[in-house]
Design an enzyme around this catalytic site. Structure first.
Site: not given
Length: 328
Positions: A124-126, A148, A152
């Site tokens: 994810t870009d997060e 989260y 990741k």
């Protein structure tokens, strides 16, 4: 016949990817391993569940023996299996460590011991954190701000370490916010749609000006396929839609579809660690692999809202699971 192991394939993006691959590669065999936790929905794959080249297995990526045996059968692995909701990670971070880190390690270890399977880690870009101006590239530092995104980022680093240390042919993809049919209704767009369809207000965190880059789910699936077949091992590929919208813009678009005004918006206390803006540069995948997003947001969001309106039973069923799994 190529055999593809998809983990987390009953979820939103995983199920769309399976349907995409079955249509694009009818000569492939797909094994779908999913634990069917709250966001895993067998209804997402009803249309293909009887296909001769599709097999579903109910199981967890943390089950070492199960994963070890499955790795003997497959040529490729695409790992979608993850706990994904930021709010849930704030309340119960241990589940995110277990699935997203330990589960990913288990898959990587099994893929290596089975002879070095081609492995795509879906991220994810997060993991990059928040950015005020410009865009994150694949070489930007990882600065996750929630349990989260931290889990990741940890999984990404594990995956890349297996390439560097052992030569496992791993690639990592980091996507922006996906939208489309079958998305679990705790996520922003289906959540807003469900609230409106239930004649409720739309709750917006903070001032509603948090920015996300939106990507139609089947555009994401086509990008993953290109990375799987032609991406370089040991590399990261950003998959972004270059379609930035504030959360309040999304709310207004959905309200306008239903002929409603902003009086239905309810501003609520901001989320802990709420990133202000995500934006990623997709130049690498576009230039190296010839990918580009094809669905513009105006068409994609109309089709998405229309799908939920025409599939109320699916939305009600998924909404009930969300309600029950939240312990309310």
């Amino acid at each position: 016949m190529k055999v593809l192991l998809v983990t987390g394939g009953a979820g939103f993006i995983g199920s769309c990817f399976i349907k995409f691959i079955l249509q694009k590669h009818p000569d492939w065999m797909i094994i779908n391993l999913d634990a069917l936790e709250y966001a895993g929905n067998p209804d997402n794959l009803r249309e293909v569940e009887n296909a001769p080249n599709y097999r579903f297995l109910h199981g967890n990526i943390c089950n070492r023996l199960l994963v070890r045996d499955l790795m003997q059968e497959c040529d490729y692995v695409v790992n979608f299996a993850a706990q994904t909701h930021v709010d849930r990670s704030i309340i119960s971070p241990d589940a995110f460590v277990e699935t997203n880190i330990k589960g990913t390690f288990n898959l990587l270890d099994a893929a290596l011991k089975a002879g070095g399977k081609r492995f795509i880690q879906i991220s994810t870009d997060e993991v990059y954190g928040s950015i005020s101006n410009g865009f994150f590239t694949e070489t930007s530092p990882l600065l996750p701000n929630s349990p989260y995104s931290a889990s990741k980022a940890s999984a990404d680093l594990l995956a890349l370490s297996f390439f560097k240390t052992y030569g496992l042919p791993v690639s990592v993809t980091r996507c922006s916010n996906n939208y489309g049919p079958n998305q679990y209704p705790e996520k922003l767009i289906p959540f807003f749609i469900m609230r409106i369809m239930n004649d409720k207000s739309i709750p917006l965190y903070g001032d509603g000006l948090n920015v996300r880059d939106w990507l139609y789910v089947y555009d994401h699936c086509s990008a993953i396929e290109k990375v799987l077949l032609n991406g370089r091992a040991g590399e990261v590929y950003n998959i972004g839609g270059h379609c930035e919208k504030t959360n309040i813009e999304i709310a207004r678009i959905i309200l306008d579809y239903f002929g409603l005004g902003e009086e239905r918006i309810e501003y609520v206390e901001d989320r802990l660690g709420h990133d202000r803006r995500y934006a990623i540069d997709n130049t690498k995948i576009c230039s190296e692999l010839g990918w580009e997003p094809l669905v513009n947001f105006e068409d994609g969001i109309k089709d998405t809202i229309g799908w939920y309106v025409n599939n109320k039973d699916w939305l009600i069923s998924a909404g009930q699971r969300a309600f029950l799994s939240a312990g309310k």
